[in-house]
Write a protein that holds these residues in place. Structure first.
Motif, PDB file in Angstrom:
ATOM      1  N   PHE A 109      -7.477   7.334   5.815  1.00 51.06           N
ATOM      2  CA  PHE A 109      -5.872   7.127   5.658  1.00 51.06           C
ATOM      3  C   PHE A 109      -5.828   6.021   7.042  1.00 51.06           C
ATOM      4  O   PHE A 109      -3.940   5.351   5.948  1.00 51.06           O
ATOM      5  N   VAL A 110      -5.932   6.314   7.692  1.00 50.06           N
ATOM      6  CA  VAL A 110      -5.083   5.912   9.202  1.00 50.06           C
ATOM      7  C   VAL A 110      -5.817   4.694   9.651  1.00 50.06           C
ATOM      8  O   VAL A 110      -6.710   5.743  10.097  1.00 50.06           O
ATOM      9  N   MET A 111      -4.669   3.442  10.198  1.00 51.24           N
ATOM     10  CA  MET A 111      -6.270   2.601  11.147  1.00 51.24           C
ATOM     11  C   MET A 111      -5.069   2.071  11.522  1.00 51.24           C
ATOM     12  O   MET A 111      -4.307   1.356  11.581  1.00 51.24           O
ATOM     13  N   THR A 300      11.726  -9.268   3.567  1.00 55.05           N
ATOM     14  CA  THR A 300      10.854 -10.045   4.626  1.00 55.05           C
ATOM     15  C   THR A 300       9.370 -10.406   4.411  1.00 55.05           C
ATOM     16  O   THR A 300       8.611  -9.116   3.626  1.00 55.05           O
ATOM     17  N   PRO A 301       9.188 -10.983   4.792  1.00 54.56           N
ATOM     18  CA  PRO A 301       7.555 -11.868   4.530  1.00 54.56           C
ATOM     19  C   PRO A 301       6.765 -11.459   5.235  1.00 54.56           C
ATOM     20  O   PRO A 301       6.785 -11.356   6.869  1.00 54.56           O
ATOM     21  N   HIS A 302       5.561 -11.262   4.704  1.00 56.46           N
ATOM     22  CA  HIS A 302       4.389 -10.453   6.076  1.00 56.46           C
ATOM     23  C   HIS A 302       3.008 -10.530   5.745  1.00 56.46           C
ATOM     24  O   HIS A 302       2.959 -10.592   4.032  1.00 56.46           O
ATOM     25  N   LEU A 303       2.705 -11.102   6.642  1.00 55.99           N
ATOM     26  CA  LEU A 303       0.980 -11.262   6.481  1.00 55.99           C
ATOM     27  C   LEU A 303       0.594 -10.397   6.983  1.00 55.99           C
ATOM     28  O   LEU A 303       0.368  -9.783   7.736  1.00 55.99           O
ATOM     29  N   ASP A 304      -0.327  -9.630   6.521  1.00 55.77           N
ATOM     30  CA  ASP A 304      -0.504  -8.857   6.484  1.00 55.77           C
ATOM     31  C   ASP A 304      -2.320  -8.153   6.409  1.00 55.77           C
ATOM     32  O   ASP A 304      -2.919  -7.906   5.094  1.00 55.77           O
ATOM     33  N   THR A 305      -3.185  -7.606   7.643  1.00 57.34           N
ATOM     34  CA  THR A 305      -4.408  -6.577   7.353  1.00 57.34           C
ATOM     35  C   THR A 305      -4.162  -5.609   7.171  1.00 57.34           C
ATOM     36  O   THR A 305      -3.740  -4.759   6.934  1.00 57.34           O
ATOM     37  N   ARG A 306      -4.917  -5.121   5.242  1.00 57.49           N
ATOM     38  CA  ARG A 306      -4.786  -3.514   4.342  1.00 57.49           C
ATOM     39  C   ARG A 306      -6.633  -3.400   4.877  1.00 57.49           C
ATOM     40  O   ARG A 306      -7.568  -4.288   4.715  1.00 57.49           O
ATOM     41  N   TYR A 307      -6.888  -2.385   4.893  1.00 61.33           N
ATOM     42  CA  TYR A 307      -8.149  -1.064   4.494  1.00 61.33           C
ATOM     43  C   TYR A 307      -7.771  -0.449   3.336  1.00 61.33           C
ATOM     44  O   TYR A 307      -7.069   0.141   3.682  1.00 61.33           O
ATOM     45  N   ILE A 308      -7.801  -1.066   2.313  1.00 62.04           N
ATOM     46  CA  ILE A 308      -8.522  -0.451   1.607  1.00 62.04           C
ATOM     47  C   ILE A 308      -9.806   0.260   0.949  1.00 62.04           C
ATOM     48  O   ILE A 308     -10.264  -0.963   0.064  1.00 62.04           O
ATOM     49  N   ASP A 309      -9.929   1.311   0.478  1.00 58.92           N
ATOM     50  CA  ASP A 309     -11.235   2.313  -0.698  1.00 58.92           C
ATOM     51  C   ASP A 309     -12.278   1.156   0.961  1.00 58.92           C
ATOM     52  O   ASP A 309     -13.606   1.094   0.483  1.00 58.92           O
ATOM     53  N   GLY A 310     -11.842   1.439   1.959  1.00 56.43           N
ATOM     54  CA  GLY A 310     -12.764   0.698   2.594  1.00 56.43           C
ATOM     55  C   GLY A 310     -13.722  -1.088   2.997  1.00 56.43           C
ATOM     56  O   GLY A 310     -14.398  -1.561   3.778  1.00 56.43           O
TER      57      GLY A 310
END
Length: 493
Positions: A109-111, A300-310
């Motif tokens: 859950f946290v990276m 607030t706009p943001h471009l995000d790396t996400r890790y969801i379900d691996g």
């Protein structure tokens, strides 16, 4: 199923707030009888779900709206310090649970994902540099880097720097210790501990219809099984309403004077989600910019790396919209049901004094996919429409409260509403709620169970779980705890 007749605590809602409150209470007193009720079929399906929020560990490392510029031109970092401290308290709880063997793998859950702020234009660049100067002199943020150098920014976030001309004015800052959070997975982990270690499961498909005062105990809660429509009444000494946007509607049924004057303004959201793995692989950062002039902090706009379900993902947004629902799975009548005699004036006042927000929402609602792509192209000049999909985000209800001068004010953030005796508590509002859930729920415990926190035995337990609790956080304490917690949570890699 038939519940027991009396409980010490009933938690309404199967999200991250109820999970934190119930678990903290059980860690301090395992004998407490706690009932957790969720109206949907599973926990963490609304605001806590991974696709329904930004997934940022909100520690004020990159979010510029936490550092307003004062009239004299200086930058205020007080709110940033408070939010950073609260997020570290959440991390301390996760580290404790991990060190006790209750969480096996925190990387579920946290990276670690580095947090950046990026702005364009002379005025914004000057603001960001002043924020950098204020941050680097505070021990919580002294690892911050700042640059106006194109090559350095190309190293930090190459996708944003593609096809940029050297004459463009821009600036960026970076703090390495940022995190990416899957709050849905975290919520499930916390409820798993409650069920397996403390025999306290979440009862899904159960909706709370009403909460009434009781002469014998404190509160009688009317519960309906959403599948069978069977209703039953359960008594509790304490009730916590943590049902996301629906909390306001339930609070309005509770007979306490503290609820007077509160209203809610629902805001829906959407993301642009990249479907091109080659592009996703080129970005490993959270990059927040500044909201437009007159736009609310939520924009607030943001471009995000996400890790969801691996899976590694790339999101851009958020794009706001309007829906009268207070939950994603709510009713189109929610907003109208919430309007009552005591909050008409605050709601009208908030509307009148937030006309730019109305204009912003109308503009956002009217946007089609190509309009959203044009917003993305301010970040990524060569973004192609076929590489991105529009995905629905969660539903938020911003707080409206009475104001002596404006009639009503729209609040951005979270607020705890509590009866005088602390026997019933309700959480309203949105970001940075999930990130600061542990600190907020400790506040709820202070109101509801002061005796639980005051015993010498529990003070020692709390000191072990959350060393920052009720402490003046010095530089030595902050840095030693940061290193300890990050090592346990595998965030130093």
């Amino acid at each position: 199923m038939n519940f027991e007749k009396e409980y010490d605590l009933i938690c309404v809602g199967g999200g991250i707030m109820s999970a934190n409150l119930a678990l903290l209470a059980k860690l301090l007193d395992p004998s407490l009888k706690i009932l957790i009720l969720e109206r949907l079929e599973e926990v963490a399906l609304e605001s806590s779900a991974a696709w329904n929020n930004a997934g940022t560990g909100h520690a004020a490392l990159c979010e510029l709206n936490y550092c307003p510029e004062k009239e004299d031109g200086t930058i205020s970092i007080e709110k940033a310090v408070r939010i950073c401290t609260q997020f570290e308290i959440s991390k301390q709880l996760w580290a404790y649970l991990t060190s006790e063997g209750l969480i096996e793998d925190p990387s579920k859950f946290v990276m670690p994902v580095k947090h950046h702020s990026w702005v364009t234009g002379k005025e914004n660049s000057e603001y960001l540099e002043k924020r950098f100067e204020a941050f680097k002199n505070h021990f919580m943020f002294d690892s911050i880097e700042f640059t106006k150098d194109f090559e350095k920014m190309r190293e930090w976030f190459p996708l944003i720097m593609n096809n940029r001309k050297e004459g463009e004015i821009m600036a960026a800052s970076r703090i390495d210790r940022g995190t990416e959070l899957n709050y849905g997975e975290l919520t499930k982990e916390l409820f798993k501990i409650l069920e397996e270690k403390f025999d306290t499961p979440v009862h899904c498909n159960h909706q709370v219809l009403d909460v009434d005062p009781d002469t014998n105990i404190d509160w009688t809660v009317e519960v309906e099984n959403t599948k069978t429509k069977e209703k039953q009444q359960v008594d509790a000494e304490h009730v916590f309403i943590g049902a996301g946007g629906a909390s306001l509607l339930l609070l309005q049924k509770v007979e306490i004077e503290e609820k007077e004057g509160f209203g809610g303004f629902p805001v829906s959201g959407e993301w642009l989600v990249c479907n091109n793995k080659e592009i996703i692989s080129q970005h490993n950062a959270k990059v927040y910019s500044k909201a437009g002039i007159g736009d609310p902090p939520m924009s607030t706009p943001h471009l995000d790396t996400r890790y969801i379900d691996g899976e590694k993902s790339l999101l851009f947004g958020p794009f706001a919209g309007f829906s009268p629902k207070f939950l994603k799975e709510g009713s189109n009548l929610d907003l109208f049901k919430s309007i009552q005699f005591d909050n008409i004036s605050p709601m009208l006042g908030a509307f009148w004094h937030n006309l730019p927000l109305t204009k912003y929402l109308v503009h956002q609602v009217m946007m089609n996919k190509e309009d959203r792509m044009e917003s993305l192209r301010k970040f990524m000049k060569d973004a192609k429409s076929e590489d991105w999909d529009v995905v629905k985000a969660g539903q938020r209800v911003q707080i409206i409260k009475q104001d002596e001068y404006e009639g009503g004010k729209l609040q951005f953030g979270t607020e705890v509403i509590s009866s005088k005796d602390g026997s019933i508590t309700c959480l309203l509002g949105a970001s940075p709620g999930a990130s600061t859930a542990t600190a907020i729920m400790l506040e709820v415990l202070e109101n509801a169970f002061p005796e639980l926190l005051s015993s010498d035995k529990n003070k020692k337990i709390l000191e072990k779980i959350v060393p920052f609790y009720n402490e003046t956080v010095s530089e030595t304490l902050f840095k030693s705890e940061l290193n300890r917690v990050n090592r346990i949570l595998k965030l130093n890699d």
